[in-house]
Design a protein around this motif. Structure first.
Motif, short mmCIF file in Angstrom:
data_model
loop_
_atom_site.label_atom_id
_atom_site.label_comp_id
_atom_site.label_asym_id
_atom_site.label_seq_id
_atom_site.Cartn_x
_atom_site.Cartn_y
_atom_site.Cartn_z
N PRO A 1 0.83 -1.21 0.00
CA PRO A 1 0.00 0.00 0.00
C PRO A 1 0.87 1.26 0.00
O PRO A 1 1.99 1.28 0.52
CB PRO A 1 -0.80 -0.13 1.30
N PHE A 2 0.32 2.33 -0.58
CA PHE A 2 1.03 3.60 -0.58
C PHE A 2 0.04 4.75 -0.53
O PHE A 2 -1.16 4.58 -0.79
CB PHE A 2 1.94 3.73 -1.82
N VAL A 3 0.55 5.93 -0.17
CA VAL A 3 -0.23 7.17 -0.18
C VAL A 3 0.62 8.25 -0.85
O VAL A 3 1.83 8.34 -0.61
CB VAL A 3 -0.60 7.62 1.25
N LYS A 4 -0.03 9.06 -1.71
CA LYS A 4 0.61 10.23 -2.29
C LYS A 4 -0.23 11.45 -1.90
O LYS A 4 -1.45 11.45 -2.09
CB LYS A 4 0.70 10.13 -3.81
N LEU A 5 0.44 12.46 -1.36
CA LEU A 5 -0.25 13.67 -0.95
C LEU A 5 0.46 14.87 -1.56
O LEU A 5 1.70 14.98 -1.48
CB LEU A 5 -0.29 13.79 0.57
N ILE B 1 -2.13 0.81 -4.14
CA ILE B 1 -1.40 -0.41 -3.81
C ILE B 1 -0.62 -0.85 -5.05
O ILE B 1 -1.07 -0.66 -6.18
CB ILE B 1 -2.36 -1.53 -3.34
N LYS B 2 0.56 -1.40 -4.82
CA LYS B 2 1.41 -1.89 -5.90
C LYS B 2 1.56 -3.41 -5.78
O LYS B 2 1.70 -3.94 -4.68
CB LYS B 2 2.80 -1.23 -5.85
N GLY B 3 1.51 -4.07 -6.92
CA GLY B 3 1.78 -5.50 -6.95
C GLY B 3 0.73 -6.34 -6.25
O GLY B 3 1.05 -7.43 -5.73
N PHE B 4 -0.52 -5.89 -6.24
CA PHE B 4 -1.60 -6.65 -5.61
C PHE B 4 -1.99 -7.77 -6.57
O PHE B 4 -2.54 -7.53 -7.64
CB PHE B 4 -2.78 -5.74 -5.31
N THR B 5 -1.71 -9.00 -6.18
CA THR B 5 -1.71 -10.13 -7.11
C THR B 5 -2.87 -11.07 -6.82
O THR B 5 -3.04 -11.50 -5.67
CB THR B 5 -0.37 -10.87 -7.05
#
Length: 279
Positions: free
Chosen positions: A126-130, A143-147
């Protein structure tokens, strides 16, 4: 000078076994290395290869044993693989098998484990960009790489055919992806963790319970459902590279894959992306 010791074999033999003799499929993905020790010294110390089992043959044997042991757990499968070599090649004195599992767990739909849809264990980052200025703040979660994967209920038909087309259409294929997704908030939800969990649960429910005529269509349906489930989201962007599982041709060995034995590969892969918003 003496040859002190030697071994050889085949590494990174990727195999997916899908036991599908009932409606409840069992999926087992392994990365296998087989090393053989025995009467192979002449291939090192001279030009005599007469005792050497080709590493391509070793790979084929992994596939054969996988087909003959579709439902076996990893330990019995590794034992069956070693036994195959020891029973057939008298000059093999030792077989070392390393089988590393890619662990898939069932997607829970409304609390019930699904019969043929799976998610990668220990899954995603998971990630957040603000972005903030004096005028305002923009928040994006993702989220990255949610497989995730399903072993049936997916197809690919009625696409453009021309002189470059070699892929055969199918109404029943495995479908898997390692999704990168981000969703931009129109306003803050009551709970970010609960809303983010609802996004992923919605994505998986749509994926597991709807027939997929294409990754494109499935992505759009997932996006629509997320916007309906989480009203605070303005738009969701998804990138879904195909994780391919290619049926292995076992006909040279008198066996049929029967949609149960595959080679996993993600290179090259189809890269499908879209953004679904509220307009």
């Amino acid at each position: 000078m003496p040859l002190i010791r030697s071994t050889y074999g085949k590494g990174r033999v990727r195999i997916m076994r899908v036991k599908r003799d009932t409606e409840r499929h069992e999926a087992r993905e392994l990365n296998v290395t087989v090393l053989l020790t025995g009467a192979f010294d002449a291939s090192y110390t001279s030009d005599d290869n007469s005792s050497v089992i080709a590493t391509d043959s070793i790979k084929n044997i992994v596939n054969i044993v996988a087909r003959d042991n579709v439902g076996a757990e990893t330990e019995p499968f590794a034992a069956a693989l070693a036994t195959y070599f020891l029973d057939r090649y008298a000059h093999v004195t030792q077989v070392d098998v390393t089988a590393t599992e890619t662990k898939w767990v069932r997607i829970a739909v409304d609390g019930v484990p699904h019969e043929h849809s799976f998610v990668l264990d220990s899954n995603g980052n998971p990630f957040v960009k603000l972005a903030a200025t004096r005028e305002g703040v923009s928040v994006t979660s993702g989220i990255k790489g949610f497989t995730f994967m399903k072993t049936t209920n997916s197809g690919w038909e009625n696409y453009w055919f021309d002189e470059a087309t070699t892929l055969k259409p199918t109404a029943d294929r495995m479908c898997a992806t390692a999704m990168d997704a981000s969703w931009r908030w129109a306003k803050a939800p009551a709970s970010y963790p609960e809303a983010n969990a609802a996004v992923l649960a919605t994505v998986l429910k749509v994926f597991a319970t709807t027939y997929s005529p294409s990754v494109q269509n499935t992505m759009y349906l997932m996006g629509e459902a997320v916007l309906a489930a989480v009203p605070e989201i303005a738009e969701i962007s998804m990138a879904c590279p195909n994780k391919h599982y290619l049926p292995i041709d076992l006909s040279p060995f008198g066996r049929s894959s029967d949609g149960q034995v595959f080679t996993p590969t993600d290179e090259p892969h189809g890269q499908i992306e879209c953004t679904v918003g509220r307009g």
